[in-house]
Design a protein around this motif. Sequence first.
Motif, PDB file in Angstrom:
ATOM      1  N   TYR A   1      -6.003  -2.665   9.545  1.00  0.00           N
ATOM      2  CA  TYR A   1      -5.747  -2.413   8.125  1.00  0.00           C
ATOM      3  C   TYR A   1      -4.518  -1.563   7.800  1.00  0.00           C
ATOM      4  O   TYR A   1      -4.134  -1.461   6.643  1.00  0.00           O
ATOM      5  CB  TYR A   1      -6.980  -1.783   7.468  1.00  0.00           C
ATOM      6  CG  TYR A   1      -8.162  -2.724   7.438  1.00  0.00           C
ATOM      7  CD1 TYR A   1      -8.048  -3.986   6.843  1.00  0.00           C
ATOM      8  CD2 TYR A   1      -9.377  -2.367   8.013  1.00  0.00           C
ATOM      9  CE1 TYR A   1      -9.126  -4.857   6.818  1.00  0.00           C
ATOM     10  CE2 TYR A   1     -10.466  -3.233   7.989  1.00  0.00           C
ATOM     11  CZ  TYR A   1     -10.332  -4.473   7.391  1.00  0.00           C
ATOM     12  OH  TYR A   1     -11.388  -5.328   7.363  1.00  0.00           O
ATOM     13  N   ALA A   2      -3.953  -0.910   8.814  1.00  0.00           N
ATOM     14  CA  ALA A   2      -2.751  -0.126   8.506  1.00  0.00           C
ATOM     15  C   ALA A   2      -1.547  -1.064   8.484  1.00  0.00           C
ATOM     16  O   ALA A   2      -0.596  -0.914   9.249  1.00  0.00           O
ATOM     17  CB  ALA A   2      -2.586   1.008   9.518  1.00  0.00           C
ATOM     18  N   VAL A   3      -1.638  -2.035   7.620  1.00  0.00           N
ATOM     19  CA  VAL A   3      -0.564  -3.030   7.483  1.00  0.00           C
ATOM     20  C   VAL A   3      -0.164  -3.097   6.018  1.00  0.00           C
ATOM     21  O   VAL A   3      -0.907  -2.674   5.146  1.00  0.00           O
ATOM     22  CB  VAL A   3      -1.036  -4.434   7.944  1.00  0.00           C
ATOM     23  CG1 VAL A   3      -1.217  -4.466   9.446  1.00  0.00           C
ATOM     24  CG2 VAL A   3      -2.323  -4.834   7.226  1.00  0.00           C
TER      25      VAL A   3
ATOM     26  N   VAL B   1       0.817  -1.210   0.000  1.00  0.00           N
ATOM     27  CA  VAL B   1       0.000   0.000   0.000  1.00  0.00           C
ATOM     28  C   VAL B   1       0.857   1.268   0.000  1.00  0.00           C
ATOM     29  O   VAL B   1       1.784   1.407   0.796  1.00  0.00           O
ATOM     30  CB  VAL B   1      -0.933  -0.011   1.234  1.00  0.00           C
ATOM     31  CG1 VAL B   1      -1.780   1.241   1.298  1.00  0.00           C
ATOM     32  CG2 VAL B   1      -1.821  -1.253   1.199  1.00  0.00           C
ATOM     33  N   ASP B   2       0.539   2.173  -0.919  1.00  0.00           N
ATOM     34  CA  ASP B   2       1.255   3.450  -0.974  1.00  0.00           C
ATOM     35  C   ASP B   2       0.712   4.429   0.055  1.00  0.00           C
ATOM     36  O   ASP B   2       1.466   5.187   0.658  1.00  0.00           O
ATOM     37  CB  ASP B   2       1.118   4.066  -2.366  1.00  0.00           C
ATOM     38  CG  ASP B   2       1.844   3.241  -3.412  1.00  0.00           C
ATOM     39  OD1 ASP B   2       3.051   3.461  -3.594  1.00  0.00           O
ATOM     40  OD2 ASP B   2       1.211   2.350  -4.032  1.00  0.00           O
ATOM     41  N   ALA B   3      -0.609   4.418   0.198  1.00  0.00           N
ATOM     42  CA  ALA B   3      -1.216   5.383   1.116  1.00  0.00           C
ATOM     43  C   ALA B   3      -2.402   4.759   1.817  1.00  0.00           C
ATOM     44  O   ALA B   3      -3.238   4.121   1.182  1.00  0.00           O
ATOM     45  CB  ALA B   3      -1.658   6.623   0.342  1.00  0.00           C
ATOM     46  N   CYS B   4      -2.450   4.955   3.128  1.00  0.00           N
ATOM     47  CA  CYS B   4      -3.524   4.332   3.902  1.00  0.00           C
ATOM     48  C   CYS B   4      -4.193   5.384   4.777  1.00  0.00           C
ATOM     49  O   CYS B   4      -3.534   6.279   5.305  1.00  0.00           O
ATOM     50  CB  CYS B   4      -2.933   3.213   4.759  1.00  0.00           C
ATOM     51  SG  CYS B   4      -4.147   2.319   5.724  1.00  0.00           S
ATOM     52  N   LEU B   5      -5.500   5.261   4.912  1.00  0.00           N
ATOM     53  CA  LEU B   5      -6.254   6.131   5.813  1.00  0.00           C
ATOM     54  C   LEU B   5      -6.877   5.253   6.884  1.00  0.00           C
ATOM     55  O   LEU B   5      -7.428   4.192   6.571  1.00  0.00           O
ATOM     56  CB  LEU B   5      -7.375   6.837   5.036  1.00  0.00           C
ATOM     57  CG  LEU B   5      -8.478   7.484   5.888  1.00  0.00           C
ATOM     58  CD1 LEU B   5      -7.999   8.827   6.464  1.00  0.00           C
ATOM     59  CD2 LEU B   5      -9.756   7.686   5.084  1.00  0.00           C
ATOM     60  N   ALA B   6      -6.780   5.683   8.149  1.00  0.00           N
ATOM     61  CA  ALA B   6      -7.463   4.948   9.215  1.00  0.00           C
ATOM     62  C   ALA B   6      -8.235   5.944  10.059  1.00  0.00           C
ATOM     63  O   ALA B   6      -7.662   6.861  10.638  1.00  0.00           O
ATOM     64  CB  ALA B   6      -6.468   4.164  10.059  1.00  0.00           C
TER      65      ALA B   6
END
Lengths: 379, 271, 183
Positions: free
Chosen positions: C84-86, C70-75
């Motif tokens: 999911y921030a994995v 993943v390049d960019a993650c939003l939590a």
Amino acid sequence: MAKKIALLQGNEACAHGALYAGCNFFGGYPITPSTEVAEVMSGELPKVGGKFIQMEDEIGAMASIIGASLAGSKALTATSGPGVSLKQELIGYACIAEVPCVIINVMRGGPSTGMPTGPGQSDVMQARWGTHGDHAAIALCPSSCQEIFSETVRAFNLAEKYRMPVQVLFDEIVGHMRERIVFPEPGELEVIDRTAPSVPPEQYKPFDTSFGDVPPLAAFGSDYRFHVTGLNKAEDGFPTTKAELVDAEERRQIRKVEGAEARADIELNEEYMTEDAEVVIFAYGSTARSARYAVNELREQGIKAGLFRPITLWPFPEKRVAELGEQVKAMVVAEMNLGQMVFEVERIVKNTCKLGLVTRVDGDPLTPTQIIDQVKEVL
Amino acid sequence: MAYDYEKSIRPGKLPHIWCPGCGHGIVMKGLIRAMDTCGLEKNNTAIVSGIGCASRMPGYLDFNTLHTAHGRAAAFATGVKMAKPEMTVICCGGDGDGAAIGGNHFIHACRRNIDMTYVLLNNYIYGMTGGQFSSSTPPGHLASTTPYGNPDPAFDLAKLAIGAGATFVARTTAFHATQIDKLIVEGIKHKGMAVIEILDDCPTTYGRRNKFRSVVDMMKRLKDIAVPVTAAAKMTPEQLEGKTLTGVLHKEDRPEYCENYAKIIARVQGA
Amino acid sequence: MAERYELRFSGAGGQGLITAGIILAEAASIIEGRHAVQSQSYGPEARGGASKSEVIIGEAPIDYPKATIVDACLAMTQEAADKYAVGIKKGGVLLVDSDFVKNPPQGDYKIYSLPIMRTAKVDVGREIVANVIALGAMIALTDVVKRESGEQAVLAKVPEAFKDLNKKAYSLGFDKMKEVLAG
Ligand SMILES: Cc1ncc(C[n+]2csc(CCOP(=O)(O)OP(=O)(O)O)c2C)c(N)n1
Ligand code: SF4
Ligand SMILES: [Mg+2]
């Protein structure tokens, strides 16, 4: 005028493809992960004067589409593996009575309730052998939302042209993901309707083979009046137990799909970098997307890999798979089940090349890495 | 002059498969007369059946006919009717077909109140497969799979239809031949789901095993158990013991399924 | 391998993150004519609890449709961050809601935070637009599509009566993120 473009789920694209093909009847029963097909059809069909009915179960749904088709409709049902199992008896009925209809199977894991919201490709053999008796089968397996649209149109065309049930299989991944769809203009994709009888009503026989292996089909409620049964029947549609008639009919119904000319018409494959390939990955549906990724990666690493993607699963692309078997050192089958199509590949390539298999059934899609590893192992 | 059945029979399709003394033939004659009385146009009528001895009926009749799979007549017929609501749709079939394996489709067709006429031939047995008990075999009776007497309670098929929502429900017997066409005529004319249960006999697989020595015995039984609803009103519960009510058992007006759907189409297209 | 940019939006079911993913995919594939695939969590997950929506954007057709790295993650919630921030790329970015994610998972990526829900409640007056604020912020953070494309896609999705509200939400998210980036 610019074409209509939309970001659609695979299941939604399927419904729109059906409408493009002129589908005007849907009989269904809800089951994840196929339900969006029914949801879109329930909203769209009345707009075009078509009919939507949610039946009491999948058997009823299958029965309703056969009934509607005999009354002249282009009929669709959509379900998942367990629902197809319930429909199987009547899929056999539609085979022998030669009734055009389209069955969508958005595959999940399984057996039984399995993983309703997870992907699977474990119904590919069910699509071929799930119903009873000897019969031919046509099953298509698109791998993108745009292709779901066009293959649904093609499924209707084949159902109408060959007078039989046609299944479209895709898995939960493609069914639920969203991609851009460019709606074809009317006329851009071919739309085929069943051949209506050309003889006067009193001469009409619903299984008259003097017109070829696919007899013209009239509709209930027209000037033609006829009998339909699931029993082995003679040309006039009435039951027979005469050995030579039964034998000839059974063979014709297989020949109409598996004869050389029909095969050439029905089979559709995509090949990617196979010309000089030393190893070919055999993959279909969403798995083929991972396989394509794997091919690119393998090529970068200097391995001459290619992808063979059957879009028509049944009839099986025997000729081309045999040719590739002769060409390559190895073939690797990648599928989201514990090995189903691999048996077909094995049957065809025999010992002409090495054969590898990579599978996954834990609810996650097969990854490119898994495929790459298997390719390297086989080589 | 004798009534001319020939005009409704497909040329060359007789003799039928039914055993001598089978009640199904009597019902078919009643159905033919009823369709004639209603002036049904052959091309505009579909007769749909399942599998069983009773379900062979459509094959003999010169209409659009659909001999489907075991139990599925009502569901196939629903597809035909939805696709072409202008057609008259008639279902016929046995008790096992309609109420056991096909029970789910049957009750849901009743619930929808879709405009069709279902002629349910209840001979209390699975005739075609050789006399296994059905969901309407009376308790205690003998069948090939109840050698010690039937342990199961039986369905009252007319009550089942009423409970499920059919808007016209009637019953008669193969003995009351003239009432058969009268009730089927009413059923065809009724807008909505009409169920006509016809108590019937199967001398070959049911009569033989139970104490009916002849077809006449079976017919006598049908005559004896039948009590018209009108007469029943004046009878005591003791007098009604073992009897079956005949005539029109239920009739109501309720919106019909295809008409309702047509309204949806009109509304959606108008909007 | 074809260039691909992978985004994951995660939060509590019902926060509208699936819609945010769809809007982003529309901005990329319909408005900008590039390629995009959107997928999401289904089943029990999608009904309350943490849910996610993934968007992959590329210049060529996207083959493998799920996130690889993943390049960019939003939590938006702690639960979503934990779940999911994995699989975030080295040098990638993670944006969290500063009020709800107190312990963002650490890794070889940059972590940013914004009070997304609070902005929705206080500055716009409607919690329901939190997803659009988040979308604006993610676009500002990644430049994966043009600012105007995102806005156009948002406005195409909402009924006339809510256009102003959503326009405001999108701009707030975008600008606040740019402020953070400007330091
Ligand atoms: C799926 C399926 N299961 C079982 C059968 C076997 N079968 C054929 S007819 C029949 C019973 C028919 O009984 P009924 O409907 O009462 O009609 P009858 O023969 O008594 O007129 C059965 C069990 C079948 N044809 N198909
Ligand atoms: S077996 Fe019974 S139901 Fe079947 S034809 Fe003979 S008598 Fe009639
Ligand atoms: Mg019976």
